[in-house]
Design an enzyme around this catalytic site. Sequence first.
Site, short mmCIF file in Angstrom:
data_model
loop_
_atom_site.label_atom_id
_atom_site.label_comp_id
_atom_site.label_asym_id
_atom_site.label_seq_id
_atom_site.Cartn_x
_atom_site.Cartn_y
_atom_site.Cartn_z
CE LYS A 121 6.06 -5.59 -12.39
NZ LYS A 121 5.22 -4.44 -12.50
CE LYS A 205 4.93 -6.55 -6.19
NZ LYS A 205 4.41 -5.22 -6.32
CE LYS A 208 -2.73 -3.17 -9.86
NZ LYS A 208 -1.42 -2.49 -9.97
N1 AQP Z 1 2.14 -6.88 -2.10
C1 AQP Z 1 2.18 -5.60 -1.78
N2 AQP Z 1 2.29 -5.22 -0.48
C2 AQP Z 1 2.32 -3.90 -0.15
N3 AQP Z 1 2.21 -2.89 -1.05
C3 AQP Z 1 2.10 -3.24 -2.35
N4 AQP Z 1 1.97 -2.51 -3.48
C4 AQP Z 1 1.87 -3.34 -4.55
N5 AQP Z 1 1.93 -4.61 -4.14
C5 AQP Z 1 2.08 -4.60 -2.78
C6 AQP Z 1 1.95 -1.05 -3.52
O1 AQP Z 1 0.76 -0.64 -4.17
C7 AQP Z 1 1.02 0.60 -4.85
C8 AQP Z 1 0.49 0.53 -6.24
O2 AQP Z 1 1.18 -0.48 -6.96
P1 AQP Z 1 1.04 -0.53 -8.54
O3 AQP Z 1 -0.24 -1.09 -8.91
O4 AQP Z 1 1.30 0.80 -9.09
O5 AQP Z 1 2.22 -1.41 -9.01
P2 AQP Z 1 2.90 -2.68 -8.47
O6 AQP Z 1 3.70 -2.37 -7.24
O7 AQP Z 1 3.67 -3.19 -9.60
O8 AQP Z 1 1.69 -3.63 -8.04
P3 AQP Z 1 1.45 -5.10 -8.50
O9 AQP Z 1 0.20 -5.59 -7.91
O10 AQP Z 1 2.66 -5.94 -8.24
O11 AQP Z 1 1.20 -4.94 -10.03
P4 AQP Z 1 1.83 -5.73 -11.20
O12 AQP Z 1 1.63 -7.18 -10.91
O13 AQP Z 1 1.06 -5.24 -12.39
O14 AQP Z 1 3.28 -5.35 -11.24
C9 AQP Z 1 2.54 0.84 -4.80
O15 AQP Z 1 2.79 1.79 -3.79
C10 AQP Z 1 3.08 -0.50 -4.37
O16 AQP Z 1 4.26 -0.36 -3.61
#
Ligand code: AQP
Length: 343
Positions: A121, A205, A208
């Site tokens: 990040k 992956k 968001k």
């Molecule tokens: N690509 C993914 N495949 C499977 N599971 C995923 N999760 C996130 N991306 C994937 C799971 O979703 C849950 C909530 O995630 P989060 O929103 O708390 O944070 P994150 O993992 O940081 O999700 P993002 O979309 O990648 O957000 P940003 O871009 O803001 O960092 C978690 O259980 C995660 O494992």
Amino acid sequence: MSEKPTDYNGPERVFSGVQPSGSLHLGNYLGALKKFVRLQHEHDCVFCIVDLHAVTVWQDPKALADQTRHIAAAFLACGVDPKKAIIYPQSRVRAHTELAWYFNCVARIGWLNRMTQFKDKAGKNSEKMSVGLYDYPVLQAADILAFKGTHVPVGEDQKQHLELSRDIAAKFNNDFDVPGFFPLPEPLIQGPGARIMSLRDGSKKMSKSDPSDLSRINFTDDADLIAKKIRKAKTDAGVIPETSEELEGRPELSNLIGIYAALSEQPEDKVLAEYAGQGFGVFKPALAELAVEKLKPITELMNRYLAAPDEIDTILSSGADRADNIATPIVAEVRDIMGFWKV
Ligand code: AQP
């Protein structure tokens, strides 16, 4: 679920969190929310909207509360039942931040330096990132352990953070000579959908924060947009093979087959058997149709909840009270164990 974590004899509890940092996508759904719905029928579940994690990067104060309601609406629309599971915003329960501080004094800097998500990040800008982003996994350990969470349904991206939670729990139990006080939380990662990749790059992956909206399918996308994103999804020139082994070296195709399998709740081999020998001209429209069929009812229900924010607020407020009743006594015990002054 697996056996109870070593030395811990307390009840099993499922804990997980989702950040209110933007619109949810298919990865969040398949990696987390879909599992929540199943688990609530069998276990004591606590599902937290982790707004304290969200503010580790800039969040517009005018939008944050609505983003929290948005995630609550997504939970409800996916089928999380507030009569069964606890749904609440993290910032309403003080135990998270208090325990995070104690854990800051247990966790080692070397442990945090190894966290790959911070490196991903922060990229080359690590000096300019917030201290909170660096410390994020310690707060995550506090989230889980403030509830003595034993099982944590998450996507594969969270595996390393979960290992850190286990290390913190074990070191606390050991340092203060309280074997089994904290459980060593087990990740629940296995199963289809644990790692959904970007539609534009099979090595990243779905996320968001990816600047390309074409990389992900959002809960808020309509049928036309979902079809367009799947049509434009990166693929190679080959046809669909017969076996999973032949997906090796074809990450984008492997991702699309994985999404189809997870959405249709059937093994990958069955999907391959159905589409083997076909080109993407056949497979992509079928995947788009399936994605719309699964997501449309969720989006519609979500919009209905969002039209009644008072109802969401009542659910969140009562969830926060229930969560507080569990976490506050656990953190009070931690204070006693650590020997803080009390009257
Ligand atoms: N690509 C993914 N495949 C499977 N599971 C995923 N999760 C996130 N991306 C994937 C799971 O979703 C849950 C909530 O995630 P989060 O929103 O708390 O944070 P994150 O993992 O940081 O999700 P993002 O979309 O990648 O957000 P940003 O871009 O803001 O960092 C978690 O259980 C995660 O494992």
